[in-house]
Design a protein around this motif. Structure first.
Motif, short mmCIF file in Angstrom:
data_model
loop_
_atom_site.label_atom_id
_atom_site.label_comp_id
_atom_site.label_asym_id
_atom_site.label_seq_id
_atom_site.Cartn_x
_atom_site.Cartn_y
_atom_site.Cartn_z
N ILE A 170 -1.33 -4.63 -17.44
CA ILE A 170 -0.95 -3.67 -18.48
C ILE A 170 -0.22 -2.52 -17.81
CG2 ILE A 170 -1.82 -2.10 -20.26
CD1 ILE A 170 -4.24 -3.99 -20.51
N ARG A 171 0.88 -2.08 -18.44
CA ARG A 171 1.70 -1.00 -17.88
C ARG A 171 1.69 0.17 -18.87
NH1 ARG A 171 5.55 -3.63 -14.48
NH2 ARG A 171 6.34 -1.55 -13.95
N PRO A 172 0.67 1.01 -18.86
CA PRO A 172 0.59 2.12 -19.81
C PRO A 172 1.60 3.23 -19.56
CG PRO A 172 -1.22 2.25 -18.25
CD PRO A 172 -0.52 0.94 -17.98
N GLY A 173 2.21 3.26 -18.38
CA GLY A 173 3.20 4.28 -18.05
C GLY A 173 4.02 3.84 -16.86
N LYS A 174 5.08 4.59 -16.55
CA LYS A 174 5.96 4.22 -15.44
C LYS A 174 5.23 4.20 -14.11
CE LYS A 174 10.56 5.45 -17.15
NZ LYS A 174 11.78 6.25 -16.89
N ASN A 175 4.26 5.06 -13.97
CA ASN A 175 3.55 5.17 -12.70
C ASN A 175 2.11 4.69 -12.77
OD1 ASN A 175 5.49 7.95 -12.76
ND2 ASN A 175 5.65 6.64 -10.96
N ALA A 176 1.83 3.84 -13.75
CA ALA A 176 0.47 3.33 -13.92
C ALA A 176 0.47 1.82 -14.13
CB ALA A 176 -0.21 4.02 -15.11
N VAL A 177 -0.44 1.16 -13.46
CA VAL A 177 -0.63 -0.28 -13.61
C VAL A 177 -2.12 -0.55 -13.76
CG1 VAL A 177 -0.39 -2.55 -12.55
CG2 VAL A 177 1.39 -0.84 -12.23
N LYS A 186 0.81 -1.21 0.00
CA LYS A 186 0.00 0.00 0.00
C LYS A 186 0.85 1.27 0.00
CE LYS A 186 -0.82 0.18 5.02
NZ LYS A 186 -1.87 0.19 6.07
N GLU A 187 2.08 1.19 0.50
CA GLU A 187 2.96 2.36 0.50
C GLU A 187 3.34 2.78 -0.91
OE1 GLU A 187 3.53 -0.41 2.12
OE2 GLU A 187 3.14 0.15 4.22
N ASN A 188 3.23 1.85 -1.86
CA ASN A 188 3.61 2.15 -3.24
C ASN A 188 2.42 2.60 -4.09
OD1 ASN A 188 5.68 2.29 -5.22
ND2 ASN A 188 4.94 0.38 -6.16
N LYS A 247 4.15 4.65 -7.05
CA LYS A 247 5.33 5.49 -6.89
C LYS A 247 6.55 4.89 -7.61
CE LYS A 247 3.86 7.04 -2.28
NZ LYS A 247 4.18 7.00 -0.83
N ASP A 248 6.82 3.62 -7.35
CA ASP A 248 8.03 2.96 -7.86
C ASP A 248 7.64 1.79 -8.77
OD1 ASP A 248 10.49 1.86 -8.36
OD2 ASP A 248 10.85 1.23 -6.28
N TYR A 249 7.86 1.96 -10.07
CA TYR A 249 7.46 0.91 -11.02
C TYR A 249 8.33 -0.34 -10.89
CZ TYR A 249 11.40 2.04 -14.11
OH TYR A 249 12.66 2.22 -14.63
N THR A 250 9.52 -0.20 -10.34
CA THR A 250 10.41 -1.37 -10.21
C THR A 250 9.92 -2.32 -9.12
OG1 THR A 250 11.87 -0.25 -8.63
CG2 THR A 250 12.39 0.00 -10.97
N ALA A 251 9.02 -1.85 -8.26
CA ALA A 251 8.51 -2.69 -7.18
C ALA A 251 7.37 -3.59 -7.63
CB ALA A 251 8.05 -1.81 -6.01
N VAL A 252 6.94 -3.45 -8.88
CA VAL A 252 5.81 -4.22 -9.39
C VAL A 252 6.27 -5.61 -9.86
CG1 VAL A 252 3.99 -4.33 -11.13
CG2 VAL A 252 4.58 -2.13 -10.08
N ASP A 253 5.59 -6.64 -9.35
CA ASP A 253 5.88 -8.03 -9.72
C ASP A 253 4.68 -8.57 -10.49
OD1 ASP A 253 6.39 -10.73 -9.94
OD2 ASP A 253 7.00 -10.98 -7.85
N GLU A 254 4.77 -8.58 -11.82
CA GLU A 254 3.64 -8.98 -12.64
C GLU A 254 3.27 -10.44 -12.42
OE1 GLU A 254 3.67 -7.97 -16.74
OE2 GLU A 254 4.46 -5.94 -16.42
N LYS A 255 4.26 -11.30 -12.21
CA LYS A 255 3.96 -12.71 -11.98
C LYS A 255 3.14 -12.89 -10.70
CE LYS A 255 7.91 -14.75 -14.41
NZ LYS A 255 9.11 -15.62 -14.28
N LYS A 256 3.49 -12.12 -9.69
CA LYS A 256 2.74 -12.19 -8.44
C LYS A 256 1.30 -11.74 -8.65
CE LYS A 256 2.25 -12.76 -3.99
NZ LYS A 256 2.32 -14.10 -3.39
#
Length: 489
Positions: free
Chosen positions: A462-469, A425-427, A443-452
């Motif tokens: 879908i990742r339309p932008g660095k700060n959008a999922v 939730k912090e992200n 906030k941080d796109y590198t913290a996103v784990d699509e497999k999870k």
């Protein structure tokens, strides 16, 4: 452009309320001509007719207020009703402070200026409605989490949103107090300038009339050409039973060109939109634009169609307005003359055809066929050539996501897995959803784990932008979104 498209989507809900109202009014006018032409209303049929006219008019006449709530809620994060309440507060503030009665109290000299008085008479219009909606939703998005000192803590958070919107509306009202009459007066001057240009002038007027619909400033031009602001009064003289011999222009020339465009051009454009809609959204497009086209044909109520795409594809709307100008020039030159007391639909055409100023009304058939074909071809070419996001062609409609089925019906568990996959939730900075997707700002796109995330049984990420999922959940997204929001509190 993205902001305009978001605004266009927010307008879909209030716009969806309008087509049935226009159809009701068209039927009502047919049953009760006296509601349009004047006279006594007697008999069961006319009573039913006036009932339908008033029922439809209840929303058509208050369209601006629908836009206030629709934009206020639709553009607020989480579609929170607080944004709608703040928008309503803004609308009431602006329309009260800029009402003719109050403005002339502040500046009595305005009462002696017909153009300025007229400007404030028309302040409760769709443009002000949309503006109030934007103010309300923006204030909600910016101030919903505001924390105030303990002695003002009651007004913290969402409770302060309407207050802030009211303060902003006061500032906006002060600006409009000086700007609005200048714009209105400028358009009246433009109208006076083109009034003597014959068929070309009529075409320029029709173009500007449609172009200014979103702002409400078309009323300035209408009063120049339709009523007796400068000695014209095309509408009033036409319905008074006069002819071109009684005036110094071709009576009806400032109304006639709207008939082929509204009755046939809009259905042609609507067909193009339906055919260009994505396969999984054709039913949605049919529901919106087909009913709007029927509404335009029957009684000339065009706003359900126009507001359905003007913010999604503003360039196409300019072309749409230009087509009105072209057909008005053609209609004026070929001698077709008809008038309206409400708008240029089949109902008004039927009633005006018997008036002395009506001329060559049978030409509505070839003119209508031409308008249908031209509007269809132009709209279809523009939509496909420039990939315009008209109804049914939005970016998030590439696959039929309505058929997605979650592997797990434990929505809380699904939400937990997704939350873990986006970094906790912090992200997460923003949570929203559409019909099938959970839309998150992070906030941080590198913290996103699509497999999870996909392990929750969702259809895709879908990742339309660095700060959008965007997580494709399917039609049960609302339940997942509700649980997701609870976990983020």
């Amino acid at each position: 452009m993205k902001y305009l498209q978001k605004l266009g989507k927010a307008l879909m809900l209030p716009v969806a309320c309008l087509p049935i109202c226009g159809i009701l009014m068209g039927i009502g006018y047919l049953l009760c001509p006296a509601s349009m032409q004047g006279g006594d209303i007697t008999g069961f049929g006319p009573l039913v007719g006036i009932f339908l006219v008033k029922a439809g008019g209840a929303l058509i006449d208050n369209m601006a207020l629908l836009f206030v709530i629709g934009v206020g809620v639709g553009m607020s994060e989480d579609n929170d009703g607080t944004g709608g309440l703040a928008a309503l507060a803004s609308w009431l503030m602006i329309t009260t402070l800029l009402s003719t009665g109050f403005v002339t109290t502040l500046f009595p000299s305005i009462a002696d200026n017909v153009d300025k008085t007229l400007a404030f008479d028309k302040i409760a219009n769709p443009f002000i409605g949309i503006l109030a909606g934007v103010i309300g939703s923006t204030c909600y998005n910016k101030f919903k989490n505001t924390k105030l000192p303990d002695w003002l803590s009651f007004f913290s958070g969402k409770r302060c949103v309407a207050i802030v919107a009211g303060v902003v509306s006061i500032v906006v009202s002060v600006v409009l107090l000086f700007v609005w009459p200048i714009l209105f007066g400028l358009l009246i001057s433009v109208g006076k300038g083109i009034a003597g240009m014959g068929a070309i002038g009529a075409g320029i007027y029709a173009f500007l009339n449609r172009l200014l619909i979103p702002t409400g400033l078309h009323h300035a031009l209408n009063n120049v050409f339709w009523f007796d602001t400068i000695g014209l009064g095309d509408l009033t003289h036409f319905w008074a039973g006069e002819t071109s011999a009684d005036v110094n222009w071709s009576l009806g020339m400032y109304m006639s060109g709207f008939f082929p465009c509204m009755m046939f051009g809009i259905p042609g454009a609507a067909l193009a939109m339906i055919q260009c809609a994505k396969d999984n959204k054709k039913k949605v497009a049919i529901g919106l634009v087909a009913s709007a086209a029927l509404c335009a044909f029957v009684c000339g109520v065009t706003e359900p169609f126009e507001f359905g795409f003007m913010f999604l594809a503003p360039g196409l709307y300019v072309v749409y307005a230009l087509l009105y100008g072209i057909f008005t020039v053609i209609t004026t030159l070929v001698g077709f003359r008809a008038g309206f007391s409400f708008s240029a639909g089949a109902t008004d055409l039927l009633f005006s055809a018997s008036l002395p100023a009506a001329q060559r009304t049978v030409l509505i058939i070839p003119l209508g066929i031409a308008a249908f074909i031209v509007f269809y071809v132009v709209f279809r070419f523009a939509i496909t050539k420039f990939d315009l996001k008209t109804p049914g062609r939005e970016d998030d409609d590439d696959t039929d996501e309505t058929k997605v089925t979650l592997a797990n019906n434990d929505y809380t568990e699904v939400a937990k897995v997704i939350l873990e996959g986006v970094g906790g939730k912090e992200n997460v900075t923003s949570i929203d959803n559409c019909i099938t997707r959970l839309r998150l700002e992070i906030k941080d796109y590198t913290a996103v784990d699509e497999k999870k995330i996909k392990s929750a049984g969702v259809a895709g990420v879908i990742r339309p932008g660095k700060n959008a999922v965007q997580v494709v959940v399917g039609t049960k997204v609302q339940f997942v979104a509700d649980e997701f929001k609870k976990l983020c509190k």
